[in-house]
Design an enzyme around this catalytic site. Structure first.
Site, PDB file in Angstrom:
ATOM      1  N   TYR A 235      -7.222   6.945   7.624  1.00  0.00           N
ATOM      2  CA  TYR A 235      -6.390   6.364   6.558  1.00  0.00           C
ATOM      3  C   TYR A 235      -4.907   6.424   6.921  1.00  0.00           C
ATOM      4  O   TYR A 235      -4.174   5.438   6.763  1.00  0.00           O
ATOM      5  CB  TYR A 235      -6.652   7.125   5.263  1.00  0.00           C
ATOM      6  CG  TYR A 235      -5.962   6.576   4.045  1.00  0.00           C
ATOM      7  CD1 TYR A 235      -6.503   5.510   3.337  1.00  0.00           C
ATOM      8  CD2 TYR A 235      -4.775   7.136   3.589  1.00  0.00           C
ATOM      9  CE1 TYR A 235      -5.882   5.009   2.200  1.00  0.00           C
ATOM     10  CE2 TYR A 235      -4.144   6.651   2.457  1.00  0.00           C
ATOM     11  CZ  TYR A 235      -4.700   5.589   1.765  1.00  0.00           C
ATOM     12  OH  TYR A 235      -4.060   5.098   0.633  1.00  0.00           O
TER      13      TYR A 235
ATOM     14  N   PRO B 239       3.279   4.482  -2.186  1.00  0.00           N
ATOM     15  CA  PRO B 239       3.085   5.357  -3.352  1.00  0.00           C
ATOM     16  C   PRO B 239       2.689   6.761  -2.923  1.00  0.00           C
ATOM     17  O   PRO B 239       2.070   6.964  -1.875  1.00  0.00           O
ATOM     18  CB  PRO B 239       1.928   4.682  -4.113  1.00  0.00           C
ATOM     19  CG  PRO B 239       1.827   3.302  -3.539  1.00  0.00           C
ATOM     20  CD  PRO B 239       2.273   3.428  -2.113  1.00  0.00           C
TER      21      PRO B 239
END
Length: 241
Positions: A147, A177
């Site tokens: 990721y 974010p």
């Protein structure tokens, strides 16, 4: 006519908030989804936003999806690459498919989605591409080598495409974010949240999906015309770059 905006992964979580915020700002929104039919149709009935199903990890699916959106709604002028998955595990236990699934969905999808829209944007001399990366693409995260690699790759892609596209009137930016109060984060046990997560955030709270959505609305607007190749960190001060 209202500008057409496509939001991948646009019917749930942060993507849902982005789709709703863009509609409220006057855009005609197409919300892409991967497979959750129930959630997508509930979202459509509640918001009136058109939904389209395709797999962002497949170039042909993306090209076909964009073609259908443009036939239904008009040229895509705003693209928000929000779709993403996790397959978390420590790297020494990671299976090849856990790596490739995340890279294909989170990183290769940027090529798959941007390539079908970029020529039209260049011809019209206008475009807004906004890539939703992550704080973990900036700092890395244990158990998320796949990721973190994909999300860091999104930042490099953003900067390169921004340089190529600026003279064509297209801006390309990223948002990173931090911990956002989505269903996944809210499922974290209270004691873990209070002892291990919130103390790392100077603001002392989780972000809200609407706060990320407002960042997208700004970057999509004419007011953000001077901003390209930038990374906007929306993480409560957890990582400052």
């Amino acid at each position: 006519m209202a500008r057409v905006a496509v939001v991948t992964g646009g019917t749930r979580g942060i993507g849902e908030a982005i789709s709703k915020a863009l509609k409220a700002a006057g855009y005609t929104v197409a919300a892409n989804y991967a497979g959750n039919e129930e959630a997508a149709h509930k979202f459509k009935s509640e918001t009136g936003i058109a939904v389209y199903k395709w797999d962002v990890s497949s170039y042909q699916s993306c090209a076909d999806g964009v073609r259908q959106v443009e036939a239904d709604l008009g040229p895509v002028e705003v693209l928000v690459n929000n779709a993403g998955i996790t397959r978390d595990t420590m790297f020494h236990r990671m299976k090849p498919e856990q790596w490739t699934d995340v890279i294909n969905t989170n990183l290769n999808s940027l090529f798959n989605m941007c390539r079908p829209v970029i020529e039209g944007m260049r011809e019209r001399k206008f475009g807004r591409i906004i890539n939703i990366s992550s704080i973990n693409g900036q700092k890395g995260q244990m158990g998320q080598a796949n990721y973190s690699a994909a999300k860091a790759g999104e930042l490099g892609f953003t900067k390169a495409l921004a340089q190529e596209s600026a003279r064509a009137g297209i801006t390309v930016n990223a948002i990173c974010p931090g911990y956002i109060a989505t269903e996944m984060i809210k499922a974290v046990p209270k004691d873990v949240m209070e002892k291990s997560i919130l103390p790392l955030i100077p603001l002392g709270r989780l972000g809200e999906p609407d706060e990320v959505a407002r960042c997208v609305v700004f970057l999509a607007s004419d007011d953000a015309g001077l901003i390209t190749g930038s990374t906007l960190s929306a993480n409560g001060g957890q990582v400052m770059v």
